[in-house]
Design a protein around this motif. Structure first.
Motif, PDB file in Angstrom:
ATOM      1  N   ALA A  61       0.834  -1.201   0.000  1.00 53.38           N
ATOM      2  CA  ALA A  61       0.000   0.000   0.000  1.00 53.38           C
ATOM      3  C   ALA A  61       0.864   1.244   0.000  1.00 53.38           C
ATOM      4  CB  ALA A  61      -0.924  -0.015   1.215  1.00 53.38           C
ATOM      5  N   CYS A  62       1.895   1.237   0.818  1.00 55.54           N
ATOM      6  CA  CYS A  62       2.769   2.403   0.906  1.00 55.54           C
ATOM      7  C   CYS A  62       3.529   2.616  -0.393  1.00 55.54           C
ATOM      8  CB  CYS A  62       3.752   2.232   2.045  1.00 55.54           C
ATOM      9  SG  CYS A  62       2.962   2.039   3.631  1.00 55.54           S
ATOM     10  N   GLY A  77      -5.281  -3.865   1.636  1.00 63.34           N
ATOM     11  CA  GLY A  77      -4.745  -2.778   2.440  1.00 63.34           C
ATOM     12  C   GLY A  77      -5.450  -1.476   2.178  1.00 63.34           C
ATOM     13  N   GLY A  78      -4.703  -0.441   1.924  1.00 63.02           N
ATOM     14  CA  GLY A  78      -5.269   0.881   1.715  1.00 63.02           C
ATOM     15  C   GLY A  78      -4.156   1.891   1.529  1.00 63.02           C
ATOM     16  N   PHE A  79      -4.516   3.170   1.591  1.00 65.26           N
ATOM     17  CA  PHE A  79      -3.534   4.215   1.333  1.00 65.26           C
ATOM     18  C   PHE A  79      -3.987   5.499   2.001  1.00 65.26           C
ATOM     19  CE2 PHE A  79      -6.695   4.382  -2.016  1.00 65.26           C
ATOM     20  CZ  PHE A  79      -6.964   5.745  -2.162  1.00 65.26           C
ATOM     21  N   ALA A 113      -3.831   9.696   1.076  1.00 69.22           N
ATOM     22  CA  ALA A 113      -3.535  10.696   0.046  1.00 69.22           C
ATOM     23  C   ALA A 113      -4.347  11.937   0.340  1.00 69.22           C
ATOM     24  CB  ALA A 113      -3.867  10.169  -1.352  1.00 69.22           C
ATOM     25  N   ALA A 114      -3.723  13.090   0.171  1.00 72.86           N
ATOM     26  CA  ALA A 114      -4.383  14.375   0.394  1.00 72.86           C
ATOM     27  C   ALA A 114      -4.994  14.470   1.780  1.00 72.86           C
ATOM     28  CB  ALA A 114      -5.441  14.628  -0.689  1.00 72.86           C
ATOM     29  N   GLY A 115      -4.351  13.840   2.763  1.00 75.38           N
ATOM     30  CA  GLY A 115      -4.823  13.931   4.135  1.00 75.38           C
ATOM     31  C   GLY A 115      -6.006  13.053   4.454  1.00 75.38           C
ATOM     32  N   ARG A 116      -6.334  12.094   3.570  1.00 74.95           N
ATOM     33  CA  ARG A 116      -7.426  11.165   3.829  1.00 74.95           C
ATOM     34  C   ARG A 116      -6.880   9.749   3.892  1.00 74.95           C
ATOM     35  NH1 ARG A 116     -10.730  14.117  -0.738  1.00 74.95           N
ATOM     36  NH2 ARG A 116      -9.156  13.014  -1.924  1.00 74.95           N
ATOM     37  N   GLY A 117      -7.417   8.954   4.811  1.00 80.08           N
ATOM     38  CA  GLY A 117      -7.085   7.545   4.878  1.00 80.08           C
ATOM     39  C   GLY A 117      -8.187   6.746   4.225  1.00 80.08           C
ATOM     40  N   VAL A 118      -7.811   5.849   3.317  1.00 82.14           N
ATOM     41  CA  VAL A 118      -8.788   5.075   2.552  1.00 82.14           C
ATOM     42  C   VAL A 118      -8.424   3.601   2.694  1.00 82.14           C
ATOM     43  CG1 VAL A 118      -9.904   4.776   0.304  1.00 82.14           C
ATOM     44  CG2 VAL A 118      -8.981   7.010   0.953  1.00 82.14           C
ATOM     45  N   TYR A 119      -9.133   2.896   3.553  1.00 78.14           N
ATOM     46  CA  TYR A 119      -8.785   1.521   3.908  1.00 78.14           C
ATOM     47  C   TYR A 119      -9.988   0.608   3.691  1.00 78.14           C
ATOM     48  CZ  TYR A 119      -6.011   4.698   6.840  1.00 78.14           C
ATOM     49  OH  TYR A 119      -5.263   5.754   7.300  1.00 78.14           O
ATOM     50  N   ARG A 120      -9.729  -0.681   3.868  1.00 78.26           N
ATOM     51  CA  ARG A 120     -10.856  -1.611   3.932  1.00 78.26           C
ATOM     52  C   ARG A 120     -10.662  -2.538   5.126  1.00 78.26           C
ATOM     53  NH1 ARG A 120     -10.511  -6.863   1.775  1.00 78.26           N
ATOM     54  NH2 ARG A 120      -8.611  -7.360   0.597  1.00 78.26           N
ATOM     55  N   ASP A 121     -11.749  -3.090   5.570  1.00 78.34           N
ATOM     56  CA  ASP A 121     -11.725  -4.059   6.663  1.00 78.34           C
ATOM     57  C   ASP A 121     -11.012  -5.313   6.159  1.00 78.34           C
ATOM     58  OD1 ASP A 121     -12.233  -5.912   8.659  1.00 78.34           O
ATOM     59  OD2 ASP A 121     -14.367  -5.418   8.848  1.00 78.34           O
ATOM     60  N   LEU A 122      -9.886  -5.643   6.779  1.00 79.24           N
ATOM     61  CA  LEU A 122      -9.090  -6.781   6.327  1.00 79.24           C
ATOM     62  C   LEU A 122      -9.532  -8.106   6.934  1.00 79.24           C
ATOM     63  CD1 LEU A 122      -5.551  -5.133   6.408  1.00 79.24           C
ATOM     64  CD2 LEU A 122      -7.110  -5.394   4.466  1.00 79.24           C
ATOM     65  N   GLY A 123     -10.586  -8.064   7.750  1.00 79.88           N
ATOM     66  CA  GLY A 123     -11.081  -9.292   8.371  1.00 79.88           C
ATOM     67  C   GLY A 123     -10.484  -9.553   9.737  1.00 79.88           C
ATOM     68  N   SER A 124      -9.262  -9.117   9.936  1.00 81.00           N
ATOM     69  CA  SER A 124      -8.586  -9.199  11.228  1.00 81.00           C
ATOM     70  C   SER A 124      -8.573  -7.807  11.855  1.00 81.00           C
ATOM     71  CB  SER A 124      -7.153  -9.706  11.056  1.00 81.00           C
ATOM     72  OG  SER A 124      -6.353  -9.389  12.179  1.00 81.00           O
ATOM     73  N   ASP A 144      -4.942  -6.475  12.093  1.00 82.97           N
ATOM     74  CA  ASP A 144      -4.380  -6.130  10.788  1.00 82.97           C
ATOM     75  C   ASP A 144      -4.964  -4.814  10.271  1.00 82.97           C
ATOM     76  OD1 ASP A 144      -2.851  -8.388  10.850  1.00 82.97           O
ATOM     77  OD2 ASP A 144      -3.952  -9.461   9.276  1.00 82.97           O
ATOM     78  N   THR A 145      -6.274  -4.645  10.434  1.00 86.67           N
ATOM     79  CA  THR A 145      -6.919  -3.419   9.965  1.00 86.67           C
ATOM     80  C   THR A 145      -6.403  -2.214  10.730  1.00 86.67           C
ATOM     81  OG1 THR A 145      -8.906  -4.693   9.411  1.00 86.67           O
ATOM     82  CG2 THR A 145      -9.144  -2.298   9.562  1.00 86.67           C
ATOM     83  N   LEU A 146      -6.253  -2.336  12.044  1.00 88.45           N
ATOM     84  CA  LEU A 146      -5.788  -1.201  12.846  1.00 88.45           C
ATOM     85  C   LEU A 146      -4.295  -0.959  12.636  1.00 88.45           C
ATOM     86  CD1 LEU A 146      -7.804  -1.697  16.151  1.00 88.45           C
ATOM     87  CD2 LEU A 146      -8.351  -0.304  14.144  1.00 88.45           C
ATOM     88  N   ASN A 147      -3.537  -2.008  12.384  1.00 90.51           N
ATOM     89  CA  ASN A 147      -2.125  -1.835  12.060  1.00 90.51           C
ATOM     90  C   ASN A 147      -1.970  -1.019  10.786  1.00 90.51           C
ATOM     91  OD1 ASN A 147       0.383  -3.015  10.440  1.00 90.51           O
ATOM     92  ND2 ASN A 147       0.814  -3.250  12.611  1.00 90.51           N
ATOM     93  N   LEU A 148      -2.786  -1.324   9.792  1.00 91.53           N
ATOM     94  CA  LEU A 148      -2.804  -0.544   8.553  1.00 91.53           C
ATOM     95  C   LEU A 148      -3.165   0.909   8.834  1.00 91.53           C
ATOM     96  CD1 LEU A 148      -2.994  -0.248   5.401  1.00 91.53           C
ATOM     97  CD2 LEU A 148      -5.388  -0.932   5.646  1.00 91.53           C
ATOM     98  N   ALA A 149      -4.200   1.123   9.667  1.00 87.00           N
ATOM     99  CA  ALA A 149      -4.637   2.481   9.986  1.00 87.00           C
ATOM    100  C   ALA A 149      -3.555   3.255  10.729  1.00 87.00           C
ATOM    101  CB  ALA A 149      -5.918   2.442  10.807  1.00 87.00           C
ATOM    102  N   ALA A 150      -2.801   2.582  11.592  1.00 87.56           N
ATOM    103  CA  ALA A 150      -1.732   3.257  12.334  1.00 87.56           C
ATOM    104  C   ALA A 150      -0.613   3.688  11.400  1.00 87.56           C
ATOM    105  CB  ALA A 150      -1.190   2.334  13.425  1.00 87.56           C
TER     106      ALA A 150
END
Length: 336
Positions: free
Chosen positions: A8-9, A138-140, A142-153, A156-162
């Protein structure tokens, strides 16, 4: 399974900070009768995206748009994001002032499915969407917005958000730009957390609590695959992923270790330089952007060049990956 966060990064690094294209319009839908505001949430509103019913959760500094119906994620996400932002502002600044507040609330989207996430990505990113749609899990940011999806775990989802939340924060709050090895290194530093033993709904951020990065780093050190520091700071994840995804994963593990080294290695010798660099970049005075070009701040802030510092960095990596250190990392404690 290899984590998806680096990919994602890498996609985001190709595109840089995208122009603001506006948020999707809010569409009213019937509120869920079971919807209860968690303690961090100031208000809860129904939200619809296409034919999906969702929720907007407003906190002091976030607007969270989600179509996920998993109660544990919806309940824990708002407080997690607020705690993560506090962590971004204080964990590397010592006893000095906090890093700045974002100038506006951070819009964060967590979609229930990949098709929903893909539709949202096309809506937000428009002609740049195809680049981000390469992300499979995962997600990304951009422009100060976080765009993610629920990874099921949940973790894992919160690790991505962090991780992506650090990019989201610096895109909005920093006037300058960190070099990519520090921008990504600090994002990986922000990933580590555990749930509080006494209040399991609350996250405790522990930068060492990152077994994925640790194990990748240990395996690379054992195999003799570590980059010298001067090569590390000149490399980029997008150039590595084009030829060797494993090398990109090692790069992320090494920049994770680099931030730990600058923060506490060599008896803390480099910590003040890291603190100054963060504050100066936030204020736009670090010199990392001159006439549209970026200059590397390593030597001005750390008093030496990466080649000269490499032996100390490599010794630090050997020390933190030595036999017996994993137990400390598992607990979120420094292995030093």
């Amino acid at each position: 399974m290899k984590r998806a966060v680096p990919i994602a990064c890498i996609a985001a690094a190709f595109a840089g900070c995208a122009a603001d294209t506006g948020s999707p319009p809010l569409q009213r839908s019937r509120p869920s009768p079971s919807l209860v505001a968690p303690s961090a949430v100031l208000s809860v509103e129904p939200w619809g995206f296409g034919d999906a019913d969702g929720t907007v959760l407003r906190t002091r500094r976030y607007r969270v748009f989600t179509t996920s119906s998993r109660p544990i994620l919806v309940e824990r996400l708002p407080a997690f994001l607020e705690a993560a932002l506090d962590h971004y502002q204080t964990s590397l600044t010592g006893n000095g002032p906090r890093l700045p507040e974002p100038p506006t609330k951070l819009d964060t989207y967590v979609m229930a499915t990949r098709p929903q996430w893909a539709t949202l990505t096309r809506t937000l990113m428009r002609d740049r969407a195809e680049l981000y749609l390469r992300i499979q899990r995962g997600g990304f940011a951009a422009a100060g917005r976080g765009v993610y999806r629920d990874l099921g775990s949940l973790n894992d989802t919160l690790n991505l958000a962090a991780h992506e939340g650090w990019h989201q924060y610096t895109q909005l709050a920093f006037r300058g730009r960190l070099p990519i090895y520090l921008e990504e290194g600090i994002a990986t530093y922000m990933e580590g957390f555990r749930w509080d033993d006494r209040r399991p709904e609350l996250a405790v951020f522990l930068p060492w609590a990152n077994l994925e990065r640790f194990r990748t780093l240990r395996a690379a050190e054992a195999a003799g695959r570590l980059m010298p520091l001067d090569e590390l700071v000149r490399s980029s994840p997008q150039s590595l992923i084009a030829t060797d995804q494993d090398a990109a994963l090692v790069w992320y593990a090494q920049v994770w270790a680099l931030v730990h080294f600058l923060h506490e290695g060599d008896g803390g010798t480099h910590r003040a330089g890291l603190q100054r660099l963060l504050r100066d970049t936030a204020a736009g005075t670090s010199g990392t952007r001159r006439l549209g070009r970026r200059s590397d701040p390593f030597a001005p802030y750390f008093g030496t060049d990466p080649m000269t510092l490499d032996p100390a960095y490599q010794a630090f990596v050997r020390r933190i990956t030595a036999p017996g250190t994993q137990n400390a990392v598992t607990r979120g404690q420094s292995p030093l």
